[in-house]
Design a protein around this motif. Sequence first.
Motif, short mmCIF file in Angstrom:
data_model
loop_
_atom_site.label_atom_id
_atom_site.label_comp_id
_atom_site.label_asym_id
_atom_site.label_seq_id
_atom_site.Cartn_x
_atom_site.Cartn_y
_atom_site.Cartn_z
N TYR A 93 0.96 -0.97 0.23
CA TYR A 93 -0.08 0.18 0.94
C TYR A 93 1.06 0.79 -0.16
CZ TYR A 93 -3.76 3.55 1.09
OH TYR A 93 -3.79 4.37 1.38
N GLY A 94 0.69 2.31 -0.61
CA GLY A 94 1.12 3.29 -0.85
C GLY A 94 2.65 3.27 -1.47
N LYS A 95 3.08 2.39 -2.28
CA LYS A 95 4.63 2.45 -2.23
C LYS A 95 4.60 1.03 -3.91
CE LYS A 95 6.95 2.74 1.47
NZ LYS A 95 8.30 1.67 2.37
N GLN A 96 5.34 2.13 -4.58
CA GLN A 96 5.15 1.05 -6.08
C GLN A 96 6.45 -0.18 -5.85
OE1 GLN A 96 4.51 1.95 -9.29
NE2 GLN A 96 2.79 3.28 -8.19
N GLY A 97 5.71 -1.18 -6.18
CA GLY A 97 6.80 -2.39 -6.25
C GLY A 97 6.35 -3.48 -7.17
N SER A 98 6.60 -4.75 -6.51
CA SER A 98 6.07 -5.68 -7.69
C SER A 98 4.91 -5.96 -7.15
CB SER A 98 7.35 -7.42 -7.31
OG SER A 98 6.62 -8.49 -8.03
N THR A 99 4.12 -6.98 -8.24
CA THR A 99 2.80 -7.06 -7.36
C THR A 99 2.72 -8.64 -7.32
OG1 THR A 99 1.86 -5.30 -8.81
CG2 THR A 99 0.57 -7.16 -8.29
N LEU A 100 2.15 -8.81 -6.46
CA LEU A 100 1.96 -10.58 -5.77
C LEU A 100 0.58 -10.87 -6.82
CD1 LEU A 100 3.06 -13.32 -4.87
CD2 LEU A 100 1.19 -12.09 -2.46
N SER A 101 0.79 -12.22 -7.13
CA SER A 101 -0.04 -13.05 -8.61
C SER A 101 -0.41 -14.16 -8.03
CB SER A 101 -0.27 -12.65 -9.65
OG SER A 101 -1.01 -13.47 -10.33
N ILE A 102 -1.95 -14.46 -7.19
CA ILE A 102 -2.08 -15.33 -6.48
C ILE A 102 -2.98 -16.45 -7.00
CG2 ILE A 102 -3.06 -16.78 -3.92
CD1 ILE A 102 -2.60 -14.21 -2.76
N GLU A 103 -2.76 -17.65 -7.32
CA GLU A 103 -4.19 -18.77 -8.21
C GLU A 103 -3.96 -18.95 -7.42
OE1 GLU A 103 -3.83 -22.43 -12.33
OE2 GLU A 103 -2.89 -20.23 -11.62
N PHE A 104 -5.72 -19.52 -6.77
CA PHE A 104 -5.62 -20.10 -6.19
C PHE A 104 -6.75 -21.97 -6.92
CE2 PHE A 104 -7.30 -16.26 -4.20
CZ PHE A 104 -6.43 -16.76 -2.88
N LYS A 105 -6.77 -22.75 -5.96
CA LYS A 105 -6.76 -23.72 -6.46
C LYS A 105 -7.98 -24.56 -7.47
CE LYS A 105 -7.37 -27.47 -2.57
NZ LYS A 105 -7.13 -28.48 -2.06
N TRP A 106 -9.54 -23.17 -6.48
CA TRP A 106 -10.70 -23.67 -6.89
C TRP A 106 -11.08 -22.05 -7.55
CZ3 TRP A 106 -9.51 -21.93 -2.17
CH2 TRP A 106 -9.49 -20.31 -2.16
N GLN A 107 -12.06 -23.10 -8.60
CA GLN A 107 -12.77 -22.22 -9.63
C GLN A 107 -13.32 -21.11 -8.90
OE1 GLN A 107 -15.07 -24.72 -11.67
NE2 GLN A 107 -13.07 -25.09 -12.81
N ARG A 108 -14.25 -19.42 -10.02
CA ARG A 108 -14.74 -18.44 -9.98
C ARG A 108 -16.21 -19.67 -8.91
NH1 ARG A 108 -12.76 -13.36 -10.94
NH2 ARG A 108 -15.63 -12.99 -10.39
N PRO A 109 -17.26 -19.09 -8.15
CA PRO A 109 -18.01 -19.04 -8.10
C PRO A 109 -18.83 -18.66 -9.26
CG PRO A 109 -17.43 -17.66 -6.01
CD PRO A 109 -16.62 -17.77 -7.64
N ASP A 110 -18.81 -17.94 -10.01
CA ASP A 110 -19.86 -17.51 -10.84
C ASP A 110 -19.52 -17.46 -12.50
OD1 ASP A 110 -17.25 -15.94 -11.05
OD2 ASP A 110 -18.60 -13.98 -11.05
N VAL A 111 -18.93 -19.11 -12.42
CA VAL A 111 -18.68 -19.52 -14.31
C VAL A 111 -19.31 -20.54 -14.48
CG1 VAL A 111 -15.65 -18.67 -13.65
CG2 VAL A 111 -17.16 -21.18 -13.16
N ALA A 161 10.30 -2.90 -7.54
CA ALA A 161 9.85 -3.14 -8.57
C ALA A 161 10.38 -4.26 -9.61
CB ALA A 161 10.52 -1.73 -9.48
N GLY A 162 9.58 -4.99 -9.92
CA GLY A 162 10.05 -6.37 -10.74
C GLY A 162 8.36 -6.81 -12.02
N PRO A 163 8.63 -7.48 -11.65
CA PRO A 163 7.69 -8.06 -12.11
C PRO A 163 6.73 -8.88 -11.77
CG PRO A 163 9.94 -9.63 -12.82
CD PRO A 163 9.50 -8.15 -12.52
N ALA A 164 5.70 -9.37 -11.64
CA ALA A 164 4.45 -9.99 -10.97
C ALA A 164 5.25 -11.42 -10.10
CB ALA A 164 3.41 -10.00 -11.89
N TYR A 165 5.44 -11.17 -9.02
CA TYR A 165 5.36 -13.00 -8.78
C TYR A 165 4.16 -13.86 -8.45
CZ TYR A 165 7.44 -15.60 -5.43
OH TYR A 165 8.02 -16.41 -4.66
N LYS A 166 4.26 -14.64 -9.12
CA LYS A 166 3.15 -15.49 -8.72
C LYS A 166 3.26 -16.65 -7.73
CE LYS A 166 2.56 -15.35 -13.86
NZ LYS A 166 1.31 -14.12 -13.75
N TYR A 167 2.32 -16.79 -7.66
CA TYR A 167 2.34 -17.73 -6.26
C TYR A 167 0.83 -18.50 -6.54
CZ TYR A 167 1.17 -19.39 -1.31
OH TYR A 167 1.17 -20.16 -0.17
N TYR A 168 1.24 -19.91 -5.99
CA TYR A 168 -0.31 -20.73 -6.33
C TYR A 168 -0.16 -21.35 -5.26
CZ TYR A 168 -2.71 -24.97 -7.16
OH TYR A 168 -4.24 -25.74 -7.49
#
Length: 112
Positions: free
Chosen positions: A44-62, A93-100
């Motif tokens: 919050y409030g600073k430039q940096g790397s974004t964390l992209s979180i992928e969960f093991k379940w699907q969206r409930p609205d699909v 700063a850098g590319p998005a960090y992907k986390y499963y």
Amino acid sequence: MSLPIKRARKVLVNGKCYRWIVRDRPTYTQACQGGKMLAAVELYGKQGSTLSIEFKWQRPDVAISSYPNSVTPKLIESCINKAIQEGWQSDTAGPAYKYYCDLDQHRTGFSN
């Protein structure tokens, strides 16, 4: 990449404030092909790397949803802690960090 201010929620983790968001509508791929639930986190409030979180379940609205599951602040907090342990540097700063995330909110007791 910066997250939109609207609909972003705040969470405090280890003394740092983060903003996180889940899209309000599924992408075309998520809706048609049963894509996974995703969340994005940034410091919050600073430039940096974004964390992209992928969960093991699907969206409930699909169309092809297995069972509904929710993303809670405590679950996001747990994912942030684990991503930091894996090497995510939120203030660099850098590319998005992907986390499963292989946790299941219903089975771990991560409610609000």
